[in-house]
Design an enzyme around this catalytic site. Structure first.
Site, short mmCIF file in Angstrom:
data_model
loop_
_atom_site.label_atom_id
_atom_site.label_comp_id
_atom_site.label_asym_id
_atom_site.label_seq_id
_atom_site.Cartn_x
_atom_site.Cartn_y
_atom_site.Cartn_z
N GLU A 91 74.12 130.91 -32.98
CA GLU A 91 75.46 131.48 -33.16
C GLU A 91 75.60 132.16 -34.52
O GLU A 91 76.70 132.48 -34.94
CB GLU A 91 76.53 130.41 -32.98
CG GLU A 91 76.54 129.87 -31.55
CD GLU A 91 77.74 129.00 -31.25
OE1 GLU A 91 78.65 128.89 -32.09
OE2 GLU A 91 77.76 128.43 -30.15
N ASP A 108 85.31 119.06 -25.87
CA ASP A 108 84.68 120.25 -25.29
C ASP A 108 83.96 119.81 -24.01
O ASP A 108 84.51 119.90 -22.91
CB ASP A 108 83.73 120.87 -26.31
CG ASP A 108 82.83 121.95 -25.74
OD1 ASP A 108 83.07 122.41 -24.62
OD2 ASP A 108 81.84 122.34 -26.42
N LYS A 167 86.80 127.10 -22.73
CA LYS A 167 85.72 128.05 -22.43
C LYS A 167 85.86 128.48 -20.98
O LYS A 167 85.63 127.66 -20.07
CB LYS A 167 84.37 127.38 -22.63
CG LYS A 167 84.00 126.99 -24.06
CD LYS A 167 82.79 126.06 -24.03
CE LYS A 167 82.15 125.89 -25.40
NZ LYS A 167 81.15 124.79 -25.38
P1 PGA Z 1 77.32 125.95 -26.12
O1 PGA Z 1 77.83 125.57 -27.57
O2 PGA Z 1 77.87 127.26 -25.76
O3 PGA Z 1 75.83 125.92 -26.27
O4 PGA Z 1 77.81 124.86 -25.20
C1 PGA Z 1 79.14 125.81 -28.01
C2 PGA Z 1 79.89 124.52 -28.22
O5 PGA Z 1 79.38 123.42 -27.93
O6 PGA Z 1 81.03 124.55 -28.66
ZN ZN Z 2 81.15 122.08 -28.47
#
Ligand code: PGA
Ligand code: ZN
Length: 433
Positions: free
Chosen positions: A205, A312, A337
Site C-alpha cells: 500500500e 474490518d 470495503k
Molecule cells: P487488505 O488490507 O485489502 O489486504 O485486506 C487492508 C486492510 O486490512 O485494511
Molecule cells: Zn484491516
C-alpha cells in the site's frame, strides 16, 4: 430516466499486477459508467467470494474469466433495459440472481463491478458528480485521512507482524492541511530511514517496508518521525494501527514472530492496552481475530471509551455481523470495503447502520487497488468522516487522495471537515505530549 443499453466486462489489472474485473455499463445518449474491483491480501473469512478461475495455465490461477462471463451472460440479461438510476432494485436483482449467502455463484467481483458501473453511469446520466448521486445530494463532509507510513503483515512478507502503521493528522483544519501534515511526516520518515540505511522498499500500500528489529521499533520510529517533522505526538498527530490479527492467530495464540512472542488472547489484550498507554495511538483495527468474539468483548470493555476500535475482518461490511458487534459492544467503528459485501446498496446499508448507533464508519481501499476513485466519492456521499486508502505514494493510492481534492473543489463553500473531532467522545490513555 435513462435505460441501460449494454453491459461489457473484461479483465484489467490491480496494483499488484493481478487480474481483476472491469465492467462498462452503456446507457442511452452514449454515456458509459465504469466499475473496477479491488482485491485484498489479508481477506476475512466472512467476506463475499471473489471468483477466480484457479486454472494454473492462465495467470497462475488468478484469471477472472468466469466472473466476466457471468456479467456478459447471466447478469446482462437481467440488467440491460433497466432504469440506470434504480441502484437498489438492480442490486437486489443481482443478489437474487446469485442466490447464495456469500455471492459465490456469480462471484462478488462480477456483482460489484456491475453495481459500481451502474452507480457511475447513474451519476453521468444525471450530469452530476458521483458523490452527489450516491448521497442524493446530502454528502458534504471531507474525510479525515488515515495514511500508512509503515507497512507490514501480509503486505510485506511479515517483516513486521502488524499490517498497518498509519498517521492521523489531528491538527488539520482542512482536508488539504491533513495531506500537508501527512506529506511532511511521510517524507521525513523516508529521510530518517535512508540516513540509517533501513529502507527495504515500499509495501503493497505504499508505506515503507523497513528493516526494524521488531514491531515496537516501528511505533517508536513513527513517533520520532512525527517529532522531527515538527509536530507534537498525541496532539498534532496520532497513530492508528491495523493489526489484521486474524493473520496472527494460530487457533490458540497470537504470534508476534518479529518479537519472538506468542500471547494468549488475554495477554495480547494487555499488550495492546499497554501500547495505548505508552504511544499516541488513537485507533486500533482488527486487534483480535475475526472469530475471537469473547476476547473482542473483553477488549471492548477495556478500551472502547479510550481509543477507536475498528472491526474490518470482524464485520466484513456485513449488516448481520455489524448488528452482532453493536449488541456485544465489541467496537465503536466499522471499516467499510465495498468488495467485502459485493454491492453498492449493501455497502450504503452497512454505513447507515454504523452511523445510526453512533459508531464511526471508515471507508477503506484494499491492498490490491486500481486507479478507480469510487471510495473517495463514497466517503463524501455518506458523510463518513474518515478514509483509509494506504500510503502517500503509488498512483492507485494518490488517485483517491487527489479525487478528494477535486470533490472539495466541487463542494466549494458547502464542503465541511470535522477532522479529529470524530474522536471527541474518546479519552485517550496516552497523556504525554
Ligand atoms: P487488505 O488490507 O485489502 O489486504 O485486506 C487492508 C486492510 O486490512 O485494511
Ligand atoms: Zn484491516
Amino acid at each position: 430516466m435513462m435505460k441501460i443499453r449494454s453491459l461489457d466486462a473484461y479483465q484489467i489489472f490491480d496494483s499488484r499486477g493481478n487480474p481483476t474485473v472491469e465492467c462498462a455499463v452503456g446507457v442511452e445518449a452514449g454515456l458509459v459508467g465504469y466499475g473496477r474491483v479491488p482485491c485484498g491480501a489479508s481477506t476475512g473469512q466472512f467476506e463475499a467470494l471473489e471468483l477466480r478461475d484457479n486454472d494454473p495455465t492462465r495467470y497462475r490461477g488468478k484469471s477472472v474469466f468466469a466472473a466476466i462471463n457471468h456479467i456478459t451472460d447471466t447478469i446482462a440479461r437481467a440488467v440491460v433495459g433497466r432504469e440506470v438510476c434504480d441502484q437498489d432494485a438492480i442490486d437486489a436483482s443481482l443478489i437474487e440472481l446469485d442466490g447464495t449467502e456469500n455471492k459465490s455463484r456469480l462471484g462478488a467481483n462480477a456483482i460489484l463491478a456491475v453495481s459500481l458501473a451502474v452507480a457511475d453511469a447513474g451519476a453521468k446520466t444525471k450530469g452530476c458528480a458521483l458523490f452527489e448521486h450516491l448521497g442524493s445530494g446530502k454528502g458534504s463532509l471531507l474525510p479525515l485521512p488515515g495514511v500508512q507510513i509503515v507497512g507490514g503483515g501480509a503486505h510485506a512478507h511479515r517483516r513486521l507482524d502488524i499490517q498497518d502503521f498509519l498517521l492521523v493528522a489531528n491538527c488539520a483544519r482542512s482536508y488539504e492541511e491533513a495531506l500537508e501534515v501527512t506529506h511532511n511526516v511521510y517524507r521525513t520518515a523516508a529521510e530518517l530511514l535512508s540516513q540509517r540505511g533501513l529502507v527495504a522498499g515500499v509495501a503493497d500500500e505504499g508505506g515503507y517496508w523497513p528493516q526494524f528489529a521488531g514491531n515496537e521499533a516501528a511505533l517508536e520510529f513513527i513517533v520520532e518521525a512525527i517529532r522531527v517533522a515538527g509536530y507534537a505526538p498525541g496532539k498534532d498527530c496520532s497513530i492508528s494501527l491495523d493489526f489484521a490479527a486474524s493473520n496472527l492467530f494460530d487457533g490458540r495464540c497470537y504470534r508476534l514472530d518479529a518479537d519472538n512472542r506468542r500471547l494468549s488472547s488475554e495477554q495480547f489484550i494487555d499488550f495492546i492496552v499497554d501500547w495505548c498507554r505508552r504511544y499516541p495511538i488513537i485507533s486500533i483495527e482488527d486487534p483480535l481475530a475475526d472469530d475471537d468474539w469473547v476476547a473482542w468483548r473483553q477488549l471492548g470493555n477495556k478500551l472502547r471509551r479510550h481509543v477507536q476500535i475498528v472491526g474490518d475482518d470482524l464485520f466484513t461490511t456485513n449488516v448481520r455481523r455489524i448488528q452482532r458487534g453493536i449488541e456485544d459492544g465489541v467496537a465503536n467503528a466499522v471499516l467499510i470495503k465495498p468488495n467485502q459485501i459485493g454491492t453498492v446498496s449493501e455497502t450504503l446499508a452497512a454505513i447507515e447502520m454504523t452511523k445510526n448507533c453512533g459508531w464511526q464508519p471508515i471507508i477503506s481501499a484494499r491492498s490490491g487497488e486500481t486507479e478507480d476513485a469510487f471510495i473517495a466519492h463514497l466517503a463524501v456521499a455518506t458523510n463518513a468522516g474518515q478514509i483509509k486508502v494506504g500510503s502517500f505514494s503509488r498512483g492507485e493510492r494518490m488517485s483517491k487522495w487527489n479525487e478528494l481534492i477535486r470533490i472539495g473543489r466541487v463542494l466549494g463553500e458547502r464542503g465541511r471537515f470535522r477532522g479529529a473531532r470524530v474522536f471527541d467522545s474518546l479519552s485517550p490513555l496516552y497523556r504525554k505530549i
